[in-house]
Design an enzyme around this catalytic site. Structure first.
Site, mmCIF file in Angstrom:
data_model
loop_
_atom_site.group_PDB
_atom_site.id
_atom_site.type_symbol
_atom_site.label_atom_id
_atom_site.label_comp_id
_atom_site.label_asym_id
_atom_site.label_seq_id
_atom_site.Cartn_x
_atom_site.Cartn_y
_atom_site.Cartn_z
ATOM 1 N N GLU A 1 -6.097 2.207 6.209
ATOM 2 C CA GLU A 1 -5.821 2.151 4.906
ATOM 3 C C GLU A 1 -6.574 3.321 4.090
ATOM 4 O O GLU A 1 -6.332 3.737 2.912
ATOM 5 C CB GLU A 1 -6.174 0.912 4.174
ATOM 6 C CG GLU A 1 -6.036 0.693 2.664
ATOM 7 C CD GLU A 1 -6.328 -0.816 2.184
ATOM 8 O OE1 GLU A 1 -6.769 -0.746 1.195
ATOM 9 O OE2 GLU A 1 -5.608 -1.627 2.886
ATOM 10 N N ARG B 1 0.964 -1.140 0.057
ATOM 11 C CA ARG B 1 -0.099 0.001 -0.173
ATOM 12 C C ARG B 1 0.891 1.048 0.014
ATOM 13 O O ARG B 1 0.598 2.252 0.425
ATOM 14 C CB ARG B 1 -0.984 0.012 1.236
ATOM 15 C CG ARG B 1 -1.776 -1.060 1.073
ATOM 16 C CD ARG B 1 -2.978 -1.195 0.117
ATOM 17 N NE ARG B 1 -3.621 -2.510 -0.031
ATOM 18 C CZ ARG B 1 -3.344 -3.704 -0.599
ATOM 19 N NH1 ARG B 1 -2.200 -3.604 -1.485
ATOM 20 N NH2 ARG B 1 -4.157 -4.617 -0.611
ATOM 21 N N SER C 1 -11.430 -1.883 2.120
ATOM 22 C CA SER C 1 -10.869 -2.038 3.548
ATOM 23 C C SER C 1 -10.648 -0.880 4.221
ATOM 24 O O SER C 1 -9.756 -0.015 3.834
ATOM 25 C CB SER C 1 -9.946 -3.118 3.164
ATOM 26 O OG SER C 1 -10.101 -4.291 2.569
#
Length: 319
Positions: A312, A192, A242
């Protein structure tokens, strides 16, 4: 530090000249441009019609010292209730072409991963199957190295063309930027993370290097991944995907479930009962609701299991 105040009429006119008058919207609600369906108004939203127009728009904003926030599908964003000061540059339908040449697929930044994967499948090219259900644009996928099912964007990316912001000047403005091609190995991809995000690069297009395969099998694999998503994820409700990154050695959703937080709500924000790794908008949720719920989940999981959950979802704008 330069303090941004207001977008002048001259800048609005320059943006309209660069992108088209109907491509510039004032006081535009960002809830209409995020999958969470949350967010106050942006001072201005501009949607360039081409890569060349995008560069002109970014240069106008840079020289004028107007903050620019680039948004694709808005699928990993939580926009503050007070909106976004400055300009939002929207890469979507007008920047969404996909072309296939041999085993390579080139896609503009506004193309949805879904459409890129479908084009690859039609051409009998494999590699994008695990990613095709991610509701991100190509630009957003490169920004955060989007991934699913043990695969990520970096696995199949060959290169990007990106706008590199010019040097910052003492008054807070910038010099005009430049367009550069970056190979995958130059982009510092990690879980990420990417150089795209770290250096403020603006992806204009990306090229994916794929593998020849059986078109029917590729489609079957895509259908399997989609069924798994539909069975396990609350796709029927607005969310930003998410909510938390995967902590080392754990699964965020299981930690949250084991902490007894399934269904926990703050205002219109709720920990999904279908998949505890998702915070969903049950109707009328505000960014403040989501932030308070995220903090409650973090505090509870830390107290119960000693694990820090890192969001996230990217927060942008004023809260």
């Amino acid at each position: 530090m330069h303090e941004y105040e207001q977008i002048s009429d001259d800048v609005v006119c320059a943006l309209a000249a660069a992108a088209g008058e109907d491509a510039v919207l004032l006081a535009e609600p960002m809830r209409d441009h995020t999958t969470f369906r949350i967010g106050g108004p942006a001072d201005l939203v501009v949607e360039p019609r081409s890569e060349q127009a995008a560069v002109r728009v970014l240069d106008v904003l840079a020289v004028a010292g107007v903050p620019a926030t680039v948004v694709g599908n808005g699928s990993d964003l939580l926009v503050g209730d007070r909106g976004i000061r400055g300009a939002v540059v929207l890469f979507r339908e007008n920047m969404a072409s996909v072309t296939v040449e041999g085993t390579r697929v080139r896609a503009q930044a506004g193309a949805l991963l879904r459409d890129v994967a479908l084009a690859a499948a039609d051409a009998g090219l494999s590699g994008l199957e695990p990613l095709w259900g991610i509701p991100a644009t190509v630009g957003g996928a490169c920004f955060m190295n989007a991934g699913a099912y043990d695969a990520c964007t970096a696995d199949v990316l060959e290169s990007i063309e990106a706008y590199v912001p010019g040097p910052e000047l003492p008054d807070g403005s910038r010099e005009r930027g430049a367009v550069r091609t970056f190979a995958r190995d130059e982009l510092d991809f990690a879980y990420r993370k990417s150089r795209v995000a770290a250096d403020g690069l603006v992806v204009l297009s990306a090229t994916f290097a794929l593998t020849p395969g059986n078109a029917a099998q590729i489609r079957a694999d895509m259908d399997t991944y989609q069924r798994r998503r539909e069975e396990k994820q609350p796709l029927e409700m607005p969310s930003a995907g998410s909510t938390f990154k995967r902590p080392q050695g754990y699964f965020a959703g299981k930690l949250i479930m084991d902490a007894g937080l399934a269904g926990t709500s703050v205002g219109g924000a709720q920990v999904s009962t279908k998949h505890c790794g998702f915070v969903v908008n049950t109707g009328g949720a505000t960014a403040d609701d989501v932030c308070r719920l995220i903090e409650h989940v973090q505090d509870t999981v830390r107290e119960r299991f000693g694990v820090d959950l890192e969001p996230e979802v990217r927060r942008v704008g004023q809260f």
